[in-house]
Structure formats: C-alpha cells, structure tokens
Write an enzyme that holds these catalytic residues in place. Structure first.
Site, PDB file in Angstrom:
ATOM      1  N   ILE A  72       0.889  -1.150  -0.029  1.00 56.26           N
ATOM      2  CA  ILE A  72       0.088  -0.072   0.165  1.00 56.26           C
ATOM      3  C   ILE A  72       0.873   1.362   0.079  1.00 56.26           C
ATOM      4  O   ILE A  72       0.459   2.342  -0.782  1.00 56.26           O
ATOM      5  CB  ILE A  72      -1.160   0.113   1.026  1.00 56.26           C
ATOM      6  CG1 ILE A  72      -1.850  -1.165   1.337  1.00 56.26           C
ATOM      7  CG2 ILE A  72      -1.765   1.223   1.257  1.00 56.26           C
ATOM      8  CD1 ILE A  72      -2.749  -1.437   2.552  1.00 56.26           C
TER       9      ILE A  72
ATOM     10  N   ASP B  28      12.146   2.706   5.354  1.00 54.19           N
ATOM     11  CA  ASP B  28      11.570   1.301   5.320  1.00 54.19           C
ATOM     12  C   ASP B  28      12.865   0.317   5.669  1.00 54.19           C
ATOM     13  O   ASP B  28      13.759   0.475   5.251  1.00 54.19           O
ATOM     14  CB  ASP B  28      11.123   0.997   3.750  1.00 54.19           C
ATOM     15  CG  ASP B  28      10.024  -0.206   3.929  1.00 54.19           C
ATOM     16  OD1 ASP B  28      10.478  -1.448   4.113  1.00 54.19           O
ATOM     17  OD2 ASP B  28       8.969   0.031   3.377  1.00 54.19           O
TER      18      ASP B  28
ATOM     19  N   ASP C 137      14.995   0.795  10.234  1.00 53.86           N
ATOM     20  CA  ASP C 137      14.200  -0.005  10.911  1.00 53.86           C
ATOM     21  C   ASP C 137      13.454   1.261  12.081  1.00 53.86           C
ATOM     22  O   ASP C 137      14.094   1.959  12.704  1.00 53.86           O
ATOM     23  CB  ASP C 137      14.903  -1.087  11.777  1.00 53.86           C
ATOM     24  CG  ASP C 137      13.722  -1.844  12.232  1.00 53.86           C
ATOM     25  OD1 ASP C 137      13.827  -3.211  11.615  1.00 53.86           O
ATOM     26  OD2 ASP C 137      12.916  -1.616  12.905  1.00 53.86           O
TER      27      ASP C 137
ATOM     28  N   TYR D 178      -2.564  -8.691  16.057  1.00 46.37           N
ATOM     29  CA  TYR D 178      -2.460  -7.647  15.103  1.00 46.37           C
ATOM     30  C   TYR D 178      -3.493  -6.566  15.526  1.00 46.37           C
ATOM     31  O   TYR D 178      -3.007  -5.453  15.732  1.00 46.37           O
ATOM     32  CB  TYR D 178      -2.505  -8.314  13.902  1.00 46.37           C
ATOM     33  CG  TYR D 178      -2.697  -7.330  12.793  1.00 46.37           C
ATOM     34  CD1 TYR D 178      -1.709  -6.735  11.785  1.00 46.37           C
ATOM     35  CD2 TYR D 178      -4.161  -6.837  12.344  1.00 46.37           C
ATOM     36  CE1 TYR D 178      -1.820  -5.755  10.702  1.00 46.37           C
ATOM     37  CE2 TYR D 178      -4.099  -6.174  11.058  1.00 46.37           C
ATOM     38  CZ  TYR D 178      -3.068  -5.511  10.564  1.00 46.37           C
ATOM     39  OH  TYR D 178      -3.198  -4.742   9.389  1.00 46.37           O
TER      40      TYR D 178
ATOM     41  N   LYS E   8      -2.975  -2.707  16.523  1.00 48.76           N
ATOM     42  CA  LYS E   8      -3.368  -1.428  15.625  1.00 48.76           C
ATOM     43  C   LYS E   8      -4.222  -0.733  16.810  1.00 48.76           C
ATOM     44  O   LYS E   8      -4.460   0.578  16.833  1.00 48.76           O
ATOM     45  CB  LYS E   8      -4.392  -1.779  14.782  1.00 48.76           C
ATOM     46  CG  LYS E   8      -3.754  -2.570  13.519  1.00 48.76           C
ATOM     47  CD  LYS E   8      -2.881  -1.437  12.771  1.00 48.76           C
ATOM     48  CE  LYS E   8      -2.171  -1.883  11.498  1.00 48.76           C
ATOM     49  NZ  LYS E   8      -1.210  -0.996  11.162  1.00 48.76           N
TER      50      LYS E   8
HETATM   51  P1  NAD Z   1       3.403  -4.352   3.505  1.00 47.98           P
HETATM   52  O1  NAD Z   1       4.068  -5.477   4.207  1.00 47.98           O
HETATM   53  O2  NAD Z   1       3.503  -4.579   2.113  1.00 47.98           O
HETATM   54  O3  NAD Z   1       4.089  -2.999   3.821  1.00 47.98           O
HETATM   55  C1  NAD Z   1       4.623  -2.753   5.013  1.00 47.98           C
HETATM   56  C2  NAD Z   1       5.929  -2.218   4.830  1.00 47.98           C
HETATM   57  O4  NAD Z   1       6.515  -1.750   6.286  1.00 47.98           O
HETATM   58  C3  NAD Z   1       6.880  -3.077   4.141  1.00 47.98           C
HETATM   59  O5  NAD Z   1       7.401  -2.192   3.109  1.00 47.98           O
HETATM   60  C4  NAD Z   1       7.943  -3.504   5.074  1.00 47.98           C
HETATM   61  O6  NAD Z   1       9.169  -3.632   4.747  1.00 47.98           O
HETATM   62  C5  NAD Z   1       7.964  -2.215   6.069  1.00 47.98           C
HETATM   63  N1  NAD Z   1       8.320  -2.309   7.638  1.00 47.98           N
HETATM   64  C6  NAD Z   1       7.643  -3.281   8.315  1.00 47.98           C
HETATM   65  N2  NAD Z   1       8.217  -3.343   9.580  1.00 47.98           N
HETATM   66  C7  NAD Z   1       9.118  -2.242   9.492  1.00 47.98           C
HETATM   67  C8  NAD Z   1      10.159  -1.652  10.365  1.00 47.98           C
HETATM   68  N3  NAD Z   1      10.213  -2.153  11.601  1.00 47.98           N
HETATM   69  N4  NAD Z   1      10.746  -0.484  10.153  1.00 47.98           N
HETATM   70  C9  NAD Z   1      10.655  -0.147   8.688  1.00 47.98           C
HETATM   71  N5  NAD Z   1       9.930  -0.491   7.958  1.00 47.98           N
HETATM   72  C10 NAD Z   1       8.987  -1.756   8.359  1.00 47.98           C
HETATM   73  O7  NAD Z   1       1.812  -4.170   3.965  1.00 47.98           O
HETATM   74  P2  NAD Z   1       0.693  -3.690   3.394  1.00 47.98           P
HETATM   75  O8  NAD Z   1      -0.438  -4.413   3.131  1.00 47.98           O
HETATM   76  O9  NAD Z   1       1.173  -2.553   2.335  1.00 47.98           O
HETATM   77  O10 NAD Z   1       0.208  -2.839   4.683  1.00 47.98           O
HETATM   78  C11 NAD Z   1       0.554  -1.383   4.893  1.00 47.98           C
HETATM   79  C12 NAD Z   1      -0.096  -0.933   6.429  1.00 47.98           C
HETATM   80  O11 NAD Z   1      -1.444  -1.046   6.013  1.00 47.98           O
HETATM   81  C13 NAD Z   1       0.373  -1.824   7.446  1.00 47.98           C
HETATM   82  O12 NAD Z   1       0.304  -0.887   8.801  1.00 47.98           O
HETATM   83  C14 NAD Z   1      -0.990  -2.713   7.554  1.00 47.98           C
HETATM   84  O13 NAD Z   1      -1.144  -3.250   8.997  1.00 47.98           O
HETATM   85  C15 NAD Z   1      -2.222  -2.089   6.989  1.00 47.98           C
HETATM   86  N6  NAD Z   1      -3.202  -2.451   6.778  1.00 47.98           N
HETATM   87  C16 NAD Z   1      -3.202  -3.402   5.636  1.00 47.98           C
HETATM   88  C17 NAD Z   1      -4.255  -3.943   5.052  1.00 47.98           C
HETATM   89  C18 NAD Z   1      -4.208  -4.898   4.016  1.00 47.98           C
HETATM   90  O14 NAD Z   1      -5.220  -5.517   3.506  1.00 47.98           O
HETATM   91  N7  NAD Z   1      -3.273  -4.901   3.139  1.00 47.98           N
HETATM   92  C19 NAD Z   1      -5.392  -3.958   5.858  1.00 47.98           C
HETATM   93  C20 NAD Z   1      -5.729  -3.025   6.952  1.00 47.98           C
HETATM   94  C21 NAD Z   1      -4.497  -2.512   7.305  1.00 47.98           C
END
Ligand code: NAD
Length: 313
Positions: free
Chosen positions: A11, A30, A55, A144, A148
């Site tokens: 996202i 990231d 991180d 999870y 949140k």
């Molecule tokens: P994703 O795993 O593709 O994105 C998460 C990103 O954060 C990745 O690029 C990862 O490398 C980075 N990351 C994780 N931990 C880190 C850290 N400690 N330090 C730096 N970078 C870090 O997941 P996504 O689906 O794109 O989700 C993005 C956000 O949206 C998240 O917070 C997720 O909980 C939330 N979300 C997603 C969904 C969904 O359906 N995909 C639904 C509800 C909420």
C-alpha cells in the site's frame, strides 16, 4: 516533504505514487522486510522520492528521517495477522512500539501531522454489521488487531497531550497489484504449486470487505484534504463484501486453468484470530464526497489478473 513509513510496501508504494502524482516530495523509511525496491524503482530518476533504509525500532534513525517533514503517513507494520498465532511479540514491536517511536520522533522534531493505517481488525467479532466508527467497546481478537488499537490510542494521546493532528484510517482488506500477502496472493501461489487443486482455509463462507489499493490511497489523501478535526477517524472500504468461496472462484476463472478442484479445510475461520465476517459502515467516508471506483468483487478480479501476471502461473 511527506514521510511514508513502509513506503516500499504494497500500500505504501501506491501511496508514494499518488503523492508524487499530486506534486509532493516524498521520503520513504523502510527496512525492506516485506517492502521491495522494485515497487519504487520507477521514481528513481524523478528526484521526488528519497529512500531512507532503516528500521522503525531504531529511534535515532526515525528521528533523523523527520528532518524537513510536514506530514507523516505511518504504514510500516507486520502485515501478517496469522503470524501472531506463532510469534507473540511481533505485533507489539512492529506495530505498537514502532508507532510510539514515530510519534516520539515527531514530537522531538516538531512534526504534528500523522496519517495512520489502522484496520477493521480492531473491531474483532463485532455484533453490529456493517460496523460504524462509533461501535464500541472494540475488542480485537488478534494480536495484530490489538497492536493497531494500541497504536490508535497512542496517536489520540499524542493529539490530546502534544497537539498532534491525526487521520486514522481503519482499512478493509486492501487488494491490488504489488500485493505480497493475503488471500488472493496465497491462492495464486497454491495454484502455481499444484494447478489441479486449490485448498481454501475454513469453509469458504468467511465474508469481508475489499478495497483496491488505488482507491485506498486516494481515500487517504482525500480525507487529509477534507477533514481537519484534531483526530479524524474513518473506515475505508467499499460498503459491500465478498466471500472467500467467491474469491477462490474468481482466481480460478482468471487463471484460465481447467478442472481445478476447490477444497475446503472446514471450520468457520481460516485460523485462530481470523474474523469470519467483517463489514465496514462507510457512510462517514462517502459523506465527505469520496467515491471508490471499484466494488469488492471488481477489486478482487482486477487484483487476481494483476497478480497472476506478476507472479506467473
Ligand atoms: P506491506 O508488508 O507490504 O508493507 C509494510 C511495509 O513496512 C513494508 O515495506 C515493510 O518492509 C515495512 N516495515 C515493516 N516493519 C518495519 C520496520 N520495523 N521498520 C521499517 N519498515 C518496516 O503491507 P501492506 O499491506 O502494504 O500494509 C501497509 C499498512 O496497512 C500496514 O500498517 C498494515 O497493517 C495496514 N493494513 C493493511 C491491510 C491490507 O489488507 N493490506 C488492511 C488493513 C491495514
């Protein structure tokens, strides 16, 4: 300058695209745990996107990443809800603690605006469907979801105590190109391993709201532009739902494979902590004038097509 935590993720990278399209400069922080360089490579020569590989658990690095930043979009987190059944401190660290580090770095560097990707998982097994933002008490059933909800509470506390301005987005299931996890991604990988059968976790009756990543990031940017309370809380979804059974059928249809047997493992949910039915009330979002382009089923089909061409079958 906009800072996008997790901007190399699924996202996050769509949000970076949308911010750049709107003429903004973006810094991505990231750790590339699930993010990928190729999701941002098309911005390499634009001079509009800086990548800060670090991180969020490294507080000094997070503080450094805040320089010249006007607004933080905090998306980095562990996205795998199921992982909480095996490792019990991942969500606490990558979710709640990481959010604390972001807020504290913002406070120290004088950055006051934060947009946060929360989730429908905070509602747990709500007895009101569709579930509005005012539903409570919210009782998440996954680690999870708990992380949140903890993050949301920290954000409202920072707003109340230090004057932060916040946009909290409670996402439905978000799907689209560059997806690296989730039900459609899993189904395609299963079919790639064995094109004759598709195993579905649970009885397939699980029913959830889905929104395309493109609509999701458009809605986030729209809300930031249209709502200016201290804390702005919105469900982000399409207002309809789709069953896992139907998703399996769509993925098989889009795969072009013949004679696939769809097999269900049984039970009302995919795994412990999975919420079998979610439906978000989105009238608050629609009242701001935002209209999603794709309904749940359309977003699923569009995603299945995109991921089949990315992953290959
Ligand atoms: P994703 O795993 O593709 O994105 C998460 C990103 O954060 C990745 O690029 C990862 O490398 C980075 N990351 C994780 N931990 C880190 C850290 N400690 N330090 C730096 N970078 C870090 O997941 P996504 O689906 O794109 O989700 C993005 C956000 O949206 C998240 O917070 C997720 O909980 C939330 N979300 C997603 C969904 C969904 O359906 N995909 C639904 C509800 C909420």
């Amino acid at each position: 300058m906009h800072l996008v935590t997790g901007g190399a993720g699924f996202i996050g990278s769509h949000l970076v695209d949308a911010l750049v399209d709107a003429g903004q400069k973006v810094r991505v922080i990231d750790n590339f745990s699930s993010g990928r360089e190729e999701f941002l490579s098309h911005h390499e020569d634009s001079g509009r996107v800086e990548i800060f590989r670090a991180d969020l658990l490294d507080r000094d690095a997070v503080k450094k990443s805040m320089q010249d930043v006007d607004m933080v979009h905090h998306l980095a987190a562990n996205p795998d809800i199921r992982l909480g059944t095996e490792v019990t401190d991942t969500d606490l660290k990558q979710g709640t603690l990481a959010t604390y580090n972001v807020l504290e770095a913002m406070r120290m560097e004088g950055v006051s605006r934060i947009s946060f990707s929360s989730s429908s998982a905070i509602y747990g097994e709500a007895d009101q469907m569709p579930t509005p933002e005012t539903y409570g008490p919210v009782m998440p059933i996954s680690l999870y979801g708990a992380s949140k909800l903890g993050s949301e509470a920290l954000i409202t506390a920072w707003a109340g105590t230090f004057g932060a301005e916040a946009w909290i987005h409670r996402f439905a299931n978000i799907v689209g190109p560059r997806g690296t996890h989730g039900v459609i991604f899993d189904f395609i990988h299963k079919l790639k391993r064995d094109p004759s059968r598709l195993e579905v976790l649970g009885n397939g009756m699980q029913e959830k709201s889905y929104m395309s990543a493109e609509d999701c990031v458009k809605a986030m940017i729209h809300l930031i532009g249209h709502c200016d309370k201290n804390v702005n809380l919105y469900n982000l979804g399409t207002g309809d739902t789709c069953s896992v059974r139907r998703i399996a059928e769509i993925v098989v249809e889009e795969s072009g494979l013949e004679g696939v047997s769809i097999e269900y493992t049984g039970g009302d949910r995919g795994w412990a902590g999975d919420v079998p039915k979610t439906s978000l009330e989105v009238s608050r979002l629609l009242e701001t004038g935002f209209k999603p382009n794709l309904a749940s089923e359309e977003a699923i089909r569009h995603t299945a097509r995109a991921l089949i061409s990315e992953i290959g079958l």
